[in-house]
Each structure stands twice: as structure tokens, then as C-alpha cells.
Design a protein around this motif. Structure first.
Motif, PDB file in Angstrom:
ATOM      1  N   ASP A 141       0.812  -1.217   0.000  1.00  0.00           N
ATOM      2  CA  ASP A 141       0.000   0.000   0.000  1.00  0.00           C
ATOM      3  C   ASP A 141       0.841   1.261   0.000  1.00  0.00           C
ATOM      4  N   ALA A 142       1.993   1.207   0.636  1.00  0.00           N
ATOM      5  CA  ALA A 142       2.829   2.403   0.726  1.00  0.00           C
ATOM      6  C   ALA A 142       3.427   2.775  -0.629  1.00  0.00           C
ATOM      7  N   GLN A 143       3.753   1.790  -1.440  1.00  0.00           N
ATOM      8  CA  GLN A 143       4.413   2.061  -2.724  1.00  0.00           C
ATOM      9  C   GLN A 143       3.499   1.850  -3.930  1.00  0.00           C
ATOM     10  N   GLY A 144       2.248   1.459  -3.685  1.00  0.00           N
ATOM     11  CA  GLY A 144       1.333   1.223  -4.791  1.00  0.00           C
ATOM     12  C   GLY A 144       1.148   2.446  -5.668  1.00  0.00           C
ATOM     13  N   GLY A 145       1.374   2.285  -6.958  1.00  0.00           N
ATOM     14  CA  GLY A 145       1.260   3.395  -7.901  1.00  0.00           C
ATOM     15  C   GLY A 145       2.548   4.154  -8.122  1.00  0.00           C
ATOM     16  N   SER A 146       3.616   3.738  -7.446  1.00  0.00           N
ATOM     17  CA  SER A 146       4.909   4.404  -7.581  1.00  0.00           C
ATOM     18  C   SER A 146       5.677   3.863  -8.783  1.00  0.00           C
ATOM     19  N   ASP A 147       6.832   4.443  -9.037  1.00  0.00           N
ATOM     20  CA  ASP A 147       7.704   3.982 -10.111  1.00  0.00           C
ATOM     21  C   ASP A 147       8.072   2.515  -9.908  1.00  0.00           C
ATOM     22  N   ALA A 148       8.442   2.145  -8.682  1.00  0.00           N
ATOM     23  CA  ALA A 148       8.840   0.764  -8.397  1.00  0.00           C
ATOM     24  C   ALA A 148       7.661  -0.194  -8.594  1.00  0.00           C
ATOM     25  N   TRP A 149       6.463   0.228  -8.194  1.00  0.00           N
ATOM     26  CA  TRP A 149       5.285  -0.622  -8.366  1.00  0.00           C
ATOM     27  C   TRP A 149       4.961  -0.816  -9.836  1.00  0.00           C
ATOM     28  N   PHE A 150       5.034   0.251 -10.622  1.00  0.00           N
ATOM     29  CA  PHE A 150       4.733   0.137 -12.045  1.00  0.00           C
ATOM     30  C   PHE A 150       5.731  -0.776 -12.756  1.00  0.00           C
ATOM     31  N   GLU A 151       6.970  -0.808 -12.284  1.00  0.00           N
ATOM     32  CA  GLU A 151       7.933  -1.715 -12.907  1.00  0.00           C
ATOM     33  C   GLU A 151       7.470  -3.162 -12.762  1.00  0.00           C
ATOM     34  N   VAL A 152       6.978  -3.524 -11.579  1.00  0.00           N
ATOM     35  CA  VAL A 152       6.466  -4.876 -11.364  1.00  0.00           C
ATOM     36  C   VAL A 152       5.216  -5.112 -12.210  1.00  0.00           C
ATOM     37  N   PHE A 153       4.311  -4.159 -12.175  1.00  0.00           N
ATOM     38  CA  PHE A 153       3.013  -4.294 -12.844  1.00  0.00           C
ATOM     39  C   PHE A 153       3.153  -4.352 -14.358  1.00  0.00           C
ATOM     40  N   VAL A 154       3.834  -3.392 -14.939  1.00  0.00           N
ATOM     41  CA  VAL A 154       3.969  -3.299 -16.391  1.00  0.00           C
ATOM     42  C   VAL A 154       4.808  -4.463 -16.929  1.00  0.00           C
ATOM     43  N   ASP A 155       5.858  -4.836 -16.199  1.00  0.00           N
ATOM     44  CA  ASP A 155       6.708  -5.931 -16.674  1.00  0.00           C
ATOM     45  C   ASP A 155       5.977  -7.266 -16.636  1.00  0.00           C
ATOM     46  N   TYR A 156       5.045  -7.445 -15.698  1.00  0.00           N
ATOM     47  CA  TYR A 156       4.254  -8.673 -15.709  1.00  0.00           C
ATOM     48  C   TYR A 156       3.445  -8.764 -17.003  1.00  0.00           C
ATOM     49  N   TRP A 157       2.801  -7.683 -17.369  1.00  0.00           N
ATOM     50  CA  TRP A 157       1.912  -7.711 -18.532  1.00  0.00           C
ATOM     51  C   TRP A 157       2.668  -7.728 -19.853  1.00  0.00           C
ATOM     52  N   ASN A 158       3.827  -7.095 -19.891  1.00  0.00           N
ATOM     53  CA  ASN A 158       4.472  -6.850 -21.184  1.00  0.00           C
ATOM     54  C   ASN A 158       5.886  -7.400 -21.314  1.00  0.00           C
ATOM     55  N   GLY A 159       6.400  -8.033 -20.253  1.00  0.00           N
ATOM     56  CA  GLY A 159       7.735  -8.612 -20.324  1.00  0.00           C
ATOM     57  C   GLY A 159       8.764  -7.799 -19.571  1.00  0.00           C
ATOM     58  N   ALA A 160       9.790  -8.477 -19.097  1.00  0.00           N
ATOM     59  CA  ALA A 160      10.839  -7.838 -18.296  1.00  0.00           C
ATOM     60  C   ALA A 160      11.467  -6.677 -19.051  1.00  0.00           C
ATOM     61  N   VAL A 181      -4.656   3.682 -10.294  1.00  0.00           N
ATOM     62  CA  VAL A 181      -4.436   2.391 -10.941  1.00  0.00           C
ATOM     63  C   VAL A 181      -4.154   1.318  -9.894  1.00  0.00           C
ATOM     64  N   TYR A 182      -3.334   1.642  -8.910  1.00  0.00           N
ATOM     65  CA  TYR A 182      -3.046   0.671  -7.851  1.00  0.00           C
ATOM     66  C   TYR A 182      -4.319   0.255  -7.118  1.00  0.00           C
ATOM     67  N   LEU A 183      -5.186   1.207  -6.820  1.00  0.00           N
ATOM     68  CA  LEU A 183      -6.432   0.896  -6.110  1.00  0.00           C
ATOM     69  C   LEU A 183      -7.379   0.077  -6.982  1.00  0.00           C
ATOM     70  N   GLU A 184      -7.414   0.369  -8.274  1.00  0.00           N
ATOM     71  CA  GLU A 184      -8.178  -0.485  -9.188  1.00  0.00           C
ATOM     72  C   GLU A 184      -7.701  -1.924  -9.082  1.00  0.00           C
ATOM     73  N   VAL A 185      -6.389  -2.092  -9.215  1.00  0.00           N
ATOM     74  CA  VAL A 185      -5.804  -3.432  -9.235  1.00  0.00           C
ATOM     75  C   VAL A 185      -6.005  -4.150  -7.907  1.00  0.00           C
ATOM     76  N   SER A 186      -5.749  -3.452  -6.806  1.00  0.00           N
ATOM     77  CA  SER A 186      -5.840  -4.108  -5.500  1.00  0.00           C
ATOM     78  C   SER A 186      -7.255  -4.556  -5.181  1.00  0.00           C
ATOM     79  N   THR A 187      -8.267  -3.857  -5.706  1.00  0.00           N
ATOM     80  CA  THR A 187      -9.650  -4.284  -5.444  1.00  0.00           C
ATOM     81  C   THR A 187     -10.106  -5.355  -6.428  1.00  0.00           C
TER      82      THR A 187
END
Length: 268
Positions: A141-160, A181-187
Motif C-alpha cells: 500500500d505504501a508504494q502502490g502506484g509508484s515507479d517501483a510498483w509500475f515496474e512490477v506491474f507493467v513488466d508482468y503484462w508486457n515482459g521484463a 491504478v493501484y487501487l483499481e488493481v488491489s480491489t
């Protein structure tokens, strides 16, 4: 809260729902193709596009977007052609199963209705999905929607490496709506709508997935095809999760064909 909606054309209404982190602008080319024959409406989800930003400290559940689009749908005369990508695909599916009499046709690309995988205990889909959910940042929750979170999220969908390969302007656009976006995903990850619930969808339905989309998306769409009575399941060659953007010509051609066929009463 009313949504900003881009509307053009005349005829049977078509409602186009964008993916998380994007805006209604992602459907501009499809709107160009449909506006000569249909009334095309492309809303921005709450906190997206031309709507006010979602407050960073305000709770959110994807049901709030579902309710807002449902209000828009209920105000339209006659049945509606409904299309959505990813998060927009989840909202489209939810509308189609809860208000089937309002839907003339349905088309979705990689909808994130992950309750289907949990309901069926699909081993391939769940194993693939765990590659994202098992990462500690994914539900932080603290980092959701941050640069580090998007790296995990986007790389899952589109590749490392996909997030770091993005242009800085594209990264900034996602980060501006990152918390939403983080809140969308988490729910939506907590949604457990079973496969059987989608059997209420009576409209001709086109269920698309990218040939190179993650296995969770491919399995989910395939399973939906077994539950929705009048469904066609189709892979988009060489495309991944962002196929409606990277392979817009191919995807839009299929969506246009499907909508025109349903308008003429020819089904899927």
C-alpha cells in the motif's frame, strides 16, 4: 460522480471502455471507424483522462467505476454495443452480466476478471498470475502506484524491462494516475465472481486475447468462452496485452466487424 465522455456520430450507441492508466483517447481510431454508422461514446474512468484526479488519500473500489459507467449506460436509449480492454474489459463484463437486456453486443480484450481463474482453480492461469502477486511490491500500500510498483506491474503484462524501456513522458502519464491504478488493481484482485455468473450474458460476444499475452489472460478468456452462450474466442496474432494499442489495426478491424454484424442482426 459524472464521467467525462467523448461522444460523436449517430445511430446505435457504442460504449468503449479504456484500460487502467489510459484514457478514452486509446479508442480514437476505433471511434473514427464506427462514427459514420454509430453513436460512439468513450468515457474516461474516474480519476482518468479529463476527469478530476483521484485524491491520493481517498479510498477507491472498482465498483465505483462500475457504478459510474452503469449510470451512463442506464441513460442510453435502446441496447448498446459494449467494448472494453483489460480493466475496461472487466467493467464491460460486469455490466453485461448484470444488465443483459441493455447489451446489443459485447467485445473484450484481455479482461482482468481473475475471479474466473480462482473459481475454476485453473493451474496454468493461477501459476502465471502468481508471478505478479507473489512480488512483495505488488500489494504494498505504501508504494502502490509508484515507479517501483509500475515496474512490477507493467513488466508482468508486457515482459521484463518494459517499464524502463518506456519513454519518460509515457512513464509520467502513468505515474500521474498511479495511485488510482493501484487501487483499481488491489480491489479487482479480490473479486471472486465465478465463471457461472457470466452465463447470463446473452448478447453476441467477441472474446479476444493477445497471442503473447500472459497465460493468465489467455486462460481467462478461453474459460469465459465456455460460459458465455453466444461467444467467439479469438487470438490476435503477434499481439500482447496492449494489443488494442500496439496492434490497433488488427484489433479494431475485429471489433468493427463484430459490432457491424451485431447491428445487422447477424450475431457474432
Amino acid at each position: 460522480m459524472p464521467l467525462h465522455v467523448t461522444a460523436r456520430g449517430e445511430g446505435e450507441p457504442v460504449l468503449l471502455l479504456h484500460s487502467g492508466g489510459m484514457s478514452s483517447r486509446q479508442w480514437r481510431k476505433l471511434g473514427d471507424a464506427l462514427a459514420p454508422t454509430h453513436r460512439v461514446l468513450a468515457p474516461d474512468f474516474l480519476g482518468s483522462g479529463e476527469n478530476p484526479p483521484w485524491p491520493a488519500d481517498e479510498p477507491f473500489h472498482f465498483h465505483q467505476d462500475l457504478e459510474a459507467v452503469g449510470e451512463l449506460l442506464s441513460g442510453l436509449e435502446g441496447p448498446v454495443h459494449l467494448a472494453g480492454h483489460s480493466y475496461g474489459g472487466l467493467i464491460a463484463l460486469a455490466l453485461a452480466r448484470t444488465a443483459p437486456s441493455k447489451i446489443r453486443s459485447l467485445a473484450v480484450y484481455d479482461p482482468v476478471a481473475f475471479g474466473v481463474l480462482y473459481d475454476t482453480l485453473d493451474p496454468e492461469g493461477l501459476e502465471n498470475l502468481s508471478r505478479a502477486t507473489a512480488h512483495p511490491l505488488f500489494s504494498d500500500d505504501a508504494q502502490g502506484g509508484s515507479d517501483a510498483w509500475f515496474e512490477v506491474f507493467v513488466d508482468y503484462w508486457n515482459g521484463a524491462g518494459s517499464w524502463r524501456a518506456m519513454a519518460p513522458s509515457a512513464q509520467e502519464a502513468f505515474l500521474r494516475v498511479g495511485r488510482k491504478v493501484y487501487l483499481e488493481v488491489s480491489t479487482l484482485m479480490k473479486d471472486r465472481t465465478p465463471l457461472s455468473a457470466y452465463a447470463t450474458i446473452a448478447a453476441p460476444s467477441l472474446l479476444l486475447f493477445g497471442e503473447h499475452s500472459p497465460a493468465a489472460a489467455r486462460r481467462l478468456v478461453t474459460l469465459l468462452g465456455t460460459a458465455i452462450p453466444n461467444a467467439t474466442v479469438q487470438a490476435v496474432a503477434n499481439a500482447g496485452h496492449m494489443g488494442p494499442i500496439t496492434h490497433a489495426g488488427a484489433v479494431n478491424a475485429e471489433l468493427t466487424r463484430h459490432i457491424l454484424a451485431a447491428t445487422a442482426g447477424r450475431g457474432a
